[in-house]
Design an enzyme around this catalytic site. Structure first.
Site, PDB file in Angstrom:
ATOM      1  N   LYS A  81       0.892  -1.006   0.037  1.00 29.89           N
ATOM      2  CA  LYS A  81       0.000   0.067   0.146  1.00 29.89           C
ATOM      3  C   LYS A  81       0.784   1.256  -0.174  1.00 29.89           C
ATOM      4  O   LYS A  81       2.012   1.247   0.621  1.00 29.89           O
ATOM      5  CB  LYS A  81      -0.861  -0.020   1.328  1.00 29.89           C
ATOM      6  CG  LYS A  81      -1.990   0.809   0.994  1.00 29.89           C
ATOM      7  CD  LYS A  81      -3.229   0.166   0.034  1.00 29.89           C
ATOM      8  CE  LYS A  81      -4.444   1.073   0.030  1.00 29.89           C
ATOM      9  NZ  LYS A  81      -5.417   0.366  -0.820  1.00 29.89           N
ATOM     10  N   VAL A 184     -20.596   7.689   0.374  1.00 27.30           N
ATOM     11  CA  VAL A 184     -21.466   7.418  -0.725  1.00 27.30           C
ATOM     12  C   VAL A 184     -20.463   8.023  -1.806  1.00 27.30           C
ATOM     13  O   VAL A 184     -20.936   8.675  -2.788  1.00 27.30           O
ATOM     14  CB  VAL A 184     -22.761   7.957  -0.695  1.00 27.30           C
ATOM     15  CG1 VAL A 184     -23.759   7.483   0.073  1.00 27.30           C
ATOM     16  CG2 VAL A 184     -22.737   9.775  -0.434  1.00 27.30           C
ATOM     17  N   GLY A 185     -19.326   8.033  -1.923  1.00 30.08           N
ATOM     18  CA  GLY A 185     -18.377   8.146  -2.908  1.00 30.08           C
ATOM     19  C   GLY A 185     -18.368   7.189  -4.226  1.00 30.08           C
ATOM     20  O   GLY A 185     -19.513   6.567  -4.333  1.00 30.08           O
ATOM     21  N   VAL A 187     -17.226   4.017  -4.481  1.00 31.14           N
ATOM     22  CA  VAL A 187     -17.626   2.742  -4.031  1.00 31.14           C
ATOM     23  C   VAL A 187     -19.219   2.725  -3.537  1.00 31.14           C
ATOM     24  O   VAL A 187     -20.086   2.072  -3.873  1.00 31.14           O
ATOM     25  CB  VAL A 187     -17.036   2.019  -2.983  1.00 31.14           C
ATOM     26  CG1 VAL A 187     -17.501   0.885  -2.742  1.00 31.14           C
ATOM     27  CG2 VAL A 187     -15.551   1.836  -3.983  1.00 31.14           C
TER      28      VAL A 187
END
Length: 350
Positions: A81, A184-185, A187
């Site tokens: 990452k 609620v972006g 994805v």
């Protein structure tokens, strides 16, 4: 788990690399958890942390999750990452910083392969790719694997939510099933639209209240302040924002039968595995249900298959979840612990 470095989330990582570039102001972390199955694959996020140690901790946790996610998805890739640290909330990553990060990736010689995560975009990934070839999630031709991983992650989470509804609620459809969605972006917004099309009842929340309000109006859903979503009484709670939200303090406040969402590292500590399980709440391990994005960009990077192949693999997510839930029922162990044990065996650490 080895904590001798002062980081409890250090899990015998193969490498933790800290980068600075004075000319651009870049400060970044790349954590490589395991390359047992292949190059360490995982997205890069641009985020503000209270301290540099917070960015390192996030990279450690997320890279371990990527090892498990890639193994459980059957990808010949390890886990890593990247984190680019923002100087302040709301900051914008610069082109010079993205280029410097690309050079940092390139210096690792292919041991880490990056992709899009929080705070990034296809356009920003293209800037990184100008400095290194170890990038996936770039724009592709129609029908090919690759591109923005968000819709593919949403698709996998949606299938996992449906599987959880059948398992815990006995429902073969989502009509009238109440799902509380946090975030609620890319994805969470995609998930909300898929569930709304199925007739689910939705309650939405986001730190960007205007975004939650707009989507609620679009879908005929309810919306609540970001801080209230954990306490909403619903059938399913779906976390799709940042991690470590299920804690000793928040788990007792849940009023749902299922937790199933796309956020990484939803459970703050290993003790929270038992806390959630003890409440009888069905849990969909995050790195299993949210694997759609890495399946897409992983196959793109490997040059293996088309979009149809990606979708076929994503369609297997409910099967993997049911196998975990079956073993959890047989053994009495939390689903999160069962998933960890399987993943650890797959990467040779079990």
């Amino acid at each position: 788990m080895t904590s001798g470095w002062g980081f409890p989330d250090f899990d015998d990582h193969e490498g933790v690399h800290l980068f600075t570039d004075p000319a651009s102001g870049l400060r970044a972390v790349i954590a490589i958890h395991s390359t047992a199955l292949g190059p360490a694959a995982g997205g890069v996020r641009f985020w503000h942390y209270d301290s540099g140690a917070g960015g390192i901790t996030d990279a450690l946790r997320l890279s371990r999750g990527m090892s498990y996610k890639n193994a459980m998805a059957g990808l010949p890739m390890g886990g890593g990452k990247g984190v680019i640290l923002a100087d302040q909330p709301g900051a914008t990553v610069t082109t010079a910083q993205l280029e410097a990060f690309g050079r940092a990736i390139d210096s690792l010689g292919g041991s880490y392969v990056t992709a899009e995560d929080v705070g990034m975009s296809e356009a920003r990934m293209k800037v990184i790719a100008s400095q290194t070839r170890y990038v996936s999630g770039l724009p592709v031709e129609h029908g090919a694997a690759g591109g923005d991983p968000g819709p593919y992650t949403s698709r996998g989470v949606y299938l996992g939510v449906r599987a959880a509804a059948k398992r815990a609620l006995g429902r073969d459809h989502m009509v009238g099933v109440h799902v509380a969605i946090q975030g609620v972006g890319s994805v969470g917004g995609g998930l909300a639209r898929l569930l709304a099309a199925d007739g689910a009842r939705l309650t939405l929340a986001d730190v960007d209240s205007d975004r939650a309000h707009a989507l609620a109006d679009e879908l005929g859903a309810e919306h609540v302040p970001a801080g209230a979503i954990l306490g909403v009484e619903a059938d399913i709670f779906s976390p799709n924002a940042l991690g470590a939200i299920l804690t000793e303090a928040t788990i007792p406040t849940l009023r749902v039968k299922v937790v199933a969402g796309g956020a990484n590292n939803q459970l703050a500590t290993f003790e929270d595995y038992d806390r959630l399980h003890a409440r009888g709440i069905l849990y969909a391990p995050d790195y299993v249900i949210n694997a759609g994005g890495i399946i897409n960009v992983g196959l793109e990077y490997l040059g293996q298959g088309s979009e149809a192949d990606v979708m076929a693999r994503i369609d297997q997510i409910p099967t993997r979840l049911n196998e975990i839930w079956d073993e959890s029922e047989r053994t009495g162990a939390p689903a999160a612990e069962v998933a960890d044990r399987i993943a650890q065996r797959l990467i040779g650490r079990g």
